[in-house]
Design a protein around this motif. Structure first.
Motif, PDB file in Angstrom:
ATOM      1  N   LEU A   1       0.826  -1.209   0.000  1.00  0.00           N
ATOM      2  CA  LEU A   1       0.000   0.000   0.000  1.00  0.00           C
ATOM      3  C   LEU A   1       0.859   1.258   0.000  1.00  0.00           C
ATOM      4  O   LEU A   1       0.423   2.342  -0.381  1.00  0.00           O
ATOM      5  CB  LEU A   1      -0.895  -0.018   1.245  1.00  0.00           C
ATOM      6  CG  LEU A   1      -2.123   0.876   1.251  1.00  0.00           C
ATOM      7  CD1 LEU A   1      -3.018   0.574   0.092  1.00  0.00           C
ATOM      8  CD2 LEU A   1      -2.873   0.728   2.556  1.00  0.00           C
TER       9      LEU A   1
ATOM     10  N   GLY B   1      -3.433  -6.948  -4.410  1.00  0.00           N
ATOM     11  CA  GLY B   1      -3.003  -8.336  -4.360  1.00  0.00           C
ATOM     12  C   GLY B   1      -1.533  -8.554  -4.681  1.00  0.00           C
ATOM     13  O   GLY B   1      -1.165  -9.625  -5.132  1.00  0.00           O
TER      14      GLY B   1
ATOM     15  N   GLN C   1      -4.973 -12.109  -0.010  1.00  0.00           N
ATOM     16  CA  GLN C   1      -4.340 -11.688  -1.247  1.00  0.00           C
ATOM     17  C   GLN C   1      -5.001 -12.364  -2.434  1.00  0.00           C
ATOM     18  O   GLN C   1      -5.179 -11.778  -3.475  1.00  0.00           O
ATOM     19  CB  GLN C   1      -2.865 -12.031  -1.225  1.00  0.00           C
ATOM     20  CG  GLN C   1      -2.061 -10.871  -0.722  1.00  0.00           C
ATOM     21  CD  GLN C   1      -0.606 -11.186  -0.653  1.00  0.00           C
ATOM     22  OE1 GLN C   1      -0.212 -12.327  -0.843  1.00  0.00           O
ATOM     23  NE2 GLN C   1       0.183 -10.191  -0.376  1.00  0.00           N
TER      24      GLN C   1
ATOM     25  N   VAL D   1     -10.032   2.412  -0.044  1.00  0.00           N
ATOM     26  CA  VAL D   1      -8.610   2.099   0.120  1.00  0.00           C
ATOM     27  C   VAL D   1      -7.733   3.162  -0.541  1.00  0.00           C
ATOM     28  O   VAL D   1      -6.658   3.502  -0.063  1.00  0.00           O
ATOM     29  CB  VAL D   1      -8.273   0.748  -0.531  1.00  0.00           C
ATOM     30  CG1 VAL D   1      -6.893   0.315  -0.149  1.00  0.00           C
ATOM     31  CG2 VAL D   1      -9.289  -0.275  -0.141  1.00  0.00           C
TER      32      VAL D   1
ATOM     33  N   LEU E   1      -7.014   5.715   1.971  1.00  0.00           N
ATOM     34  CA  LEU E   1      -6.206   5.265   3.105  1.00  0.00           C
ATOM     35  C   LEU E   1      -4.725   5.283   2.758  1.00  0.00           C
ATOM     36  O   LEU E   1      -3.871   5.518   3.610  1.00  0.00           O
ATOM     37  CB  LEU E   1      -6.630   3.857   3.531  1.00  0.00           C
ATOM     38  CG  LEU E   1      -8.039   3.764   4.119  1.00  0.00           C
ATOM     39  CD1 LEU E   1      -8.367   2.321   4.482  1.00  0.00           C
ATOM     40  CD2 LEU E   1      -8.182   4.639   5.343  1.00  0.00           C
ATOM     41  N   ALA E   2      -4.429   5.057   1.465  1.00  0.00           N
ATOM     42  CA  ALA E   2      -3.023   5.048   1.052  1.00  0.00           C
ATOM     43  C   ALA E   2      -2.372   6.396   1.335  1.00  0.00           C
ATOM     44  O   ALA E   2      -1.163   6.472   1.570  1.00  0.00           O
ATOM     45  CB  ALA E   2      -2.922   4.707  -0.435  1.00  0.00           C
TER      46      ALA E   2
ATOM     47  N   LEU F   1      -7.315  -7.737   4.584  1.00  0.00           N
ATOM     48  CA  LEU F   1      -6.091  -7.410   3.857  1.00  0.00           C
ATOM     49  C   LEU F   1      -5.721  -5.942   4.036  1.00  0.00           C
ATOM     50  O   LEU F   1      -4.573  -5.595   4.298  1.00  0.00           O
ATOM     51  CB  LEU F   1      -6.298  -7.729   2.382  1.00  0.00           C
ATOM     52  CG  LEU F   1      -5.207  -7.254   1.442  1.00  0.00           C
ATOM     53  CD1 LEU F   1      -3.901  -7.933   1.779  1.00  0.00           C
ATOM     54  CD2 LEU F   1      -5.583  -7.529   0.005  1.00  0.00           C
ATOM     55  N   VAL F   2      -6.717  -5.086   3.932  1.00  0.00           N
ATOM     56  CA  VAL F   2      -6.440  -3.649   4.013  1.00  0.00           C
ATOM     57  C   VAL F   2      -5.817  -3.297   5.353  1.00  0.00           C
ATOM     58  O   VAL F   2      -4.863  -2.517   5.438  1.00  0.00           O
ATOM     59  CB  VAL F   2      -7.739  -2.850   3.777  1.00  0.00           C
ATOM     60  CG1 VAL F   2      -7.531  -1.390   4.095  1.00  0.00           C
ATOM     61  CG2 VAL F   2      -8.196  -3.017   2.347  1.00  0.00           C
TER      62      VAL F   2
ATOM     63  N   LEU G   1      -2.255  -4.340   5.432  1.00  0.00           N
ATOM     64  CA  LEU G   1      -1.441  -3.435   4.613  1.00  0.00           C
ATOM     65  C   LEU G   1      -1.246  -2.094   5.311  1.00  0.00           C
ATOM     66  O   LEU G   1      -0.172  -1.499   5.252  1.00  0.00           O
ATOM     67  CB  LEU G   1      -2.096  -3.232   3.242  1.00  0.00           C
ATOM     68  CG  LEU G   1      -2.036  -4.428   2.304  1.00  0.00           C
ATOM     69  CD1 LEU G   1      -2.829  -4.168   1.041  1.00  0.00           C
ATOM     70  CD2 LEU G   1      -0.594  -4.770   1.951  1.00  0.00           C
ATOM     71  N   LEU G   2      -2.300  -1.644   5.986  1.00  0.00           N
ATOM     72  CA  LEU G   2      -2.184  -0.388   6.735  1.00  0.00           C
ATOM     73  C   LEU G   2      -1.151  -0.525   7.845  1.00  0.00           C
ATOM     74  O   LEU G   2      -0.342   0.371   8.077  1.00  0.00           O
ATOM     75  CB  LEU G   2      -3.526  -0.025   7.364  1.00  0.00           C
ATOM     76  CG  LEU G   2      -4.454   0.892   6.572  1.00  0.00           C
ATOM     77  CD1 LEU G   2      -5.737   1.101   7.346  1.00  0.00           C
ATOM     78  CD2 LEU G   2      -3.790   2.222   6.296  1.00  0.00           C
TER      79      LEU G   2
ATOM     80  N   MET H   1       2.156  -0.275   6.440  1.00  0.00           N
ATOM     81  CA  MET H   1       2.490   1.058   5.956  1.00  0.00           C
ATOM     82  C   MET H   1       2.780   1.999   7.116  1.00  0.00           C
ATOM     83  O   MET H   1       3.626   2.882   7.012  1.00  0.00           O
ATOM     84  CB  MET H   1       1.323   1.581   5.126  1.00  0.00           C
ATOM     85  CG  MET H   1       1.587   2.855   4.402  1.00  0.00           C
ATOM     86  SD  MET H   1       0.205   3.280   3.342  1.00  0.00           S
ATOM     87  CE  MET H   1      -0.881   4.086   4.498  1.00  0.00           C
TER      88      MET H   1
END
Ligand SMILES: Cc1cc2nc3c(=O)[nH]c(=O)nc-3n(C[C@H](O)[C@H](O)[C@H](O)COP(=O)(O)OP(=O)(O)OC[C@H]3O[C@@H](n4cnc5c(N)ncnc54)[C@H](O)[C@@H]3O)c2cc1C
Lengths: 515, 254
Positions: A366, A385, B13, B187, B190-191, B215-216, B219-220, B223
């Motif tokens: 991300l 993904g 994923q 999303v 959020l990036a 998943l988000v 990933l957050l 990050m």
């Protein structure tokens, strides 16, 4: 009427069969003798059941047809008493836009938007490919950035970003789903080497002055903020904090199209194969003869048929993307010897660019911006993904053949991957999952957009040659072209620097890029 | 990362890969339109007048939104940026706390508020609670000069991805951010939180447009490693094998 009569008849048949049981056959024949021959009689006998269901089916069909007719004649439908080929364009239009890519539809939308209170102007958009299989719009990387060096480009981006932020105020249609561009607010990160760091700094100052939210990073800061980047060779980086990222080009194209059509723009699928034009001979100061042309009508060739329709029009807008140079040739532009004034062509040609989709589970995730390295390699995330798309522009001498859209996979191995893996070591382990190619509407003169009227054609406006940043500029360019057409001059954003003038004067408007 | 999390991630994923291909948001999350809106739709398609009325209605709504979020230039000029921010917040029905004060200023449910905040000239605002107000991207410029540490934006209908990208203005100060229940955040927005390098607490609960929250969130977390992320209100159970398969088949059919 016929149905009614048949109804009458079969009701009697039914009644007969209920009351008189096996005697029906004779009863039926009694009513039929005048109209049916003996053969029909036999058939009727054996298919009594089918007759009944036939009747019901018939009645159903008739009712449906009647209902459709009634619905058609309600206000708001386009029913006419005559059968015409519905895909043919109208015989006249005020403005014909050639090319239904994002530029074409954006111009169409703004033309209608600006003349809000009169619905009379007839705007026609002609697109040859309903599937958009070759249109650059849908084959692009979908990025938008403010990090340009020319003020015109920066302003175009800022205005377009503003448009996208409020896209539903512009492009929403009452009682339909709002537009969702799927905008990724991830920013662009440009990396500069020692040799070009000063250019980056100048660009940064220009961008800040124009109001873009950009910040400069030292290599240490890059390392801190993006720990997955190998900063070797990087002297300076610039990063867009706002209004930069990427979005879905299809959605933008469709949103423009949906809105424009709801405002009355006519869409037609067919190829513009020829123009009927009038010539006017003039003399230049040094005695050279020059022809000025005025387009009278556009010949629209229908797909997969010999049918065509000439469309009389007042104005033509050339938004044919990579093929706009070719379209201009149909009016006889650029066919004369190069050095004469009449041979002054539209310097736009297709250039093939590959985009590779790679899968890399350990990639930056991300966190990843749209990264552009000074070597020319770029990449961005695609979805969540672990997919990324990447590419690089080939050197001038190695431009690939543009007769098709096939992808050269060796190019990835040789030119993209080594540089990519050098910048982001995680990409050493990646797998190419797919790839595509698209045509840049490449301006061979100075790689920037050409907006405005051609000096040798009285009524053809151009919006082309954006060479890799046309998608992001389309909202603002569309408005500019509409202003040029309806007001006769640029109103909100002065883009006269991007007109044909510069090509005539041989003064290129070059981007001072770091790649 | 612990083992179960890794397997969760793999799974997600995969699901995400499927989702990527699908591109368009399904509109199924929105409830089906009511009878009234359906019939209005029907009428609007047939009569220009109805269409024009509907257009008017939405334009009036937008106008109000725009007026409320206008830049408070006048107040700014005469009372300074801090009072302008405070006034803006209260006008919208939010609440805030000045630096060095423990007391919160808030508008009551009818939108009335105490004007005592005018006494705190040149005191910056530190904590802001704009939950359930109509603050939007433009209104954010009214808070620009503040060194906010806390910003609560729970359930704000106008807070979208562009708004989140605009939060970089507070990148050197913001430590706590609550964007839970905001219906428009995706999303893609959020990036942009990656710019908030001082963020310590982030609440992303119940964002309806996040389609694969498991998943988000991971990933957050990747990050923003220094930040504690709260994410309630999601169904994080793994998709059942059967369901996944049928989804795959659906994709293949497309
Ligand atoms: C690989 C790649 C990546 C890119 N990345 C970006 C990016 O990140 N950001 C960005 O802003 N831009 C990007 N671009 C550039 C961008 O896609 C183009 O500048 C933009 O789409 C041009 O839009 P257009 O409408 O002018 O052209 P097109 O989308 O090509 O539309 C032109 C249309 O005209 C039609 N047409 C042509 N001739 C005729 C005729 N005679 N009759 C009827 N119809 C005709 C064609 O069928 C076509 O559909 C990229 C381009 C490529 C190839």
């Amino acid at each position: 009427m016929c149905a009614l009569r048949r109804l009458h008849r079969s009701v009697r048949t039914l009644r007969g069969s209920f009351t008189r049981g096996s005697l029906t056959c004779t009863a039926v024949t009694q009513w039929q003798p005048g109209r049916c021959g003996g053969l029909t009689f036999c058939q009727k006998l054996s298919t009594g059941g089918a007759l009944r269901s036939d009747f019901l089916k018939d009645l159903g069909a008739q009712l449906a047809a009647a209902k459709k007719k009634a619905a058609d004649s309600l206000p708001g439908s386009n029913w006419t008493p005559f059968e015409i080929n519905p895909s043919l364009p109208p015989e006249t239009a005020d403005i014909v836009i050639v090319g239904g890519g994002v530029m074409g539809w954006s111009i169409a939308y703004w033309l209608k938007q600006k003349e809000r209170f009169s619905k009379d102007m007839r705007v026609l958009v002609v697109e040859r490919d309903p599937t958009y299989s070759q249109a650059s719009t849908v084959l692009s990387a979908g990025g938008i950035r403010q990090q340009f060096s020319l003020l015109e480009n920066i302003h175009l981006s800022l205005e377009s970003a503003d448009f996208m932020r409020n896209i539903n105020e512009h492009l929403s249609v009452v009682n339909e789903d709002p537009v969702d561009l799927q905008f990724n607010q991830s920013g662009y990160l440009f990396l500069a080497s020692e040799a070009v760091a000063h250019v980056m700094e100048q660009n940064y100052n220009t961008q800040r002055c124009a109001g873009a939210k950009v910040s400069l990073f030292s290599p240490q800061q890059v390392k801190e903020k993006f720990p997955w980047i190998n900063t070797e060779g990087v002297a300076l980086a610039s990063y867009g904090l706002e209004n930069e990222g990427w979005f879905d080009p299809w959605t933008l194209l469709n949103a423009f199209r949906r809105k424009a059509m709801s405002m009355g723009v006519i869409q037609c699928f067919g190829e513009v194969a020829d123009f009927k034009h009038m010539k006017q001979v003039m003399m230049t100061k040094n005695g050279e003869q020059m022809e000025r042309r005025t387009i009278k009508s556009v010949k629209v060739q229908m797909p997969n048929s010999l049918e065509y329709q000439p469309v009389d029009c007042a104005l033509v807008v050339n938004a044919a993307g990579a093929f706009s140079g070719k379209l201009a040739e149909l009016v006889g532009i650029g066919l004369d010897p190069k050095d004469s004034l009449a041979g002054f062509s539209v310097p736009v040609e297709p250039r093939k660019r590959y985009v590779y989709v790679v899968h890399c589970p350990d990639g930056p995730g991300l966190d990843s911006p749209f990264l552009i390295d000074y070597s020319g390699v770029y990449f961005r995330r695609e979805g969540l993904g672990g997919n990324y798309i990447c590419g690089v522009s080939p050197e001038e001498a190695e431009e690939p053949d543009t007769s098709n859209l096939e992808v050269d996979h060796q190019f990835f191995e040789d030119k993209v991957w080594p540089k990519l893996a050098n910048r982001v070591p995680a990409f050493e382990e990646l797998k190419v999952t797919s790839a595509w190619a698209g045509f840049y509407d490449y301006n061979t003169f100075d790689q920037n957009g050409i907006i405005g009227i051609h000096p040798l054609i009285n009524n053809m406006y151009f919006a082309t040659g954006f060479s890799g940043h046309g998608l992001q500029h389309s909202p603002a360019v569309g408005r500019a072209v509409a202003e040029l057409i309806l007001d006769g001059e640029f109103k909100t954003l002065d883009l006269s620097g991007l007109s044909f003038q510069r090509i005539l004067m041989q003064e290129p408007m070059l981007e001072r890029n770091i790649v | 990362m612990s083992a179960p999390l890794i397997s969760l991630r793999r799974c997600c994923q995969r699901a995400a890969g499927l989702l990527v291909a699908r591109r368009h948001w399904s509109s199924s999350s929105a409830s089906p339109p009511s009878l009234v809106s359906r019939s209005l739709d029907f009428l609007a398609q047939r009569f220009y007048d109805v269409e024009a009325l509907l257009n008017w209605k939405s334009r009036i709504g937008k106008d109000q939104l725009r007026k409320k979020n206008l830049y408070y230039g006048y107040t700014h000029k005469h009372y300074g940026p801090d009072i302008a921010s405070a006034y803006y917040i209260l006008n919208l029905g939010g609440g805030f706390r000045f630096v060095g004060q423990s007391e919160w200023f808030r508008a009551d449910s009818r939108g009335k508020f105490n004007w005592d905040f005018l006494n705190y000239k040149d005191t910056p605002v530190e904590e802001v609670d704009m939950s359930h107000t109509i603050i939007n991207y433009v209104g954010l410029s009214n808070l620009e000069r503040q060194h906010l540490r806390t910003l609560k934006l729970q359930g704000c209908p106008e807070v979208d991805d562009w708004f989140l990208a605009g939060l970089h203005k507070f990148q050197d100060s913001l430590e706590e951010l609550d964007i839970s229940h905001c219906p428009r955040i995706t999303v893609g927005g959020l990036a942009a939180l990656r710019n908030l390098s001082h963020l310590k607490h982030l609440n992303v609960s119940s964002l309806p447009r996040i389609s694969n929250p498991g998943l988000v969130i991971i990933l957050l977390e990747e990050m923003l490693p220094q930040c504690q992320i709260r994410a309630d209100g999601y169904d994080l159970s793994l998709p059942q094998a059967g369901r996944e398969k049928s989804e795959e088949r659906l994709e293949a059919e497309r």
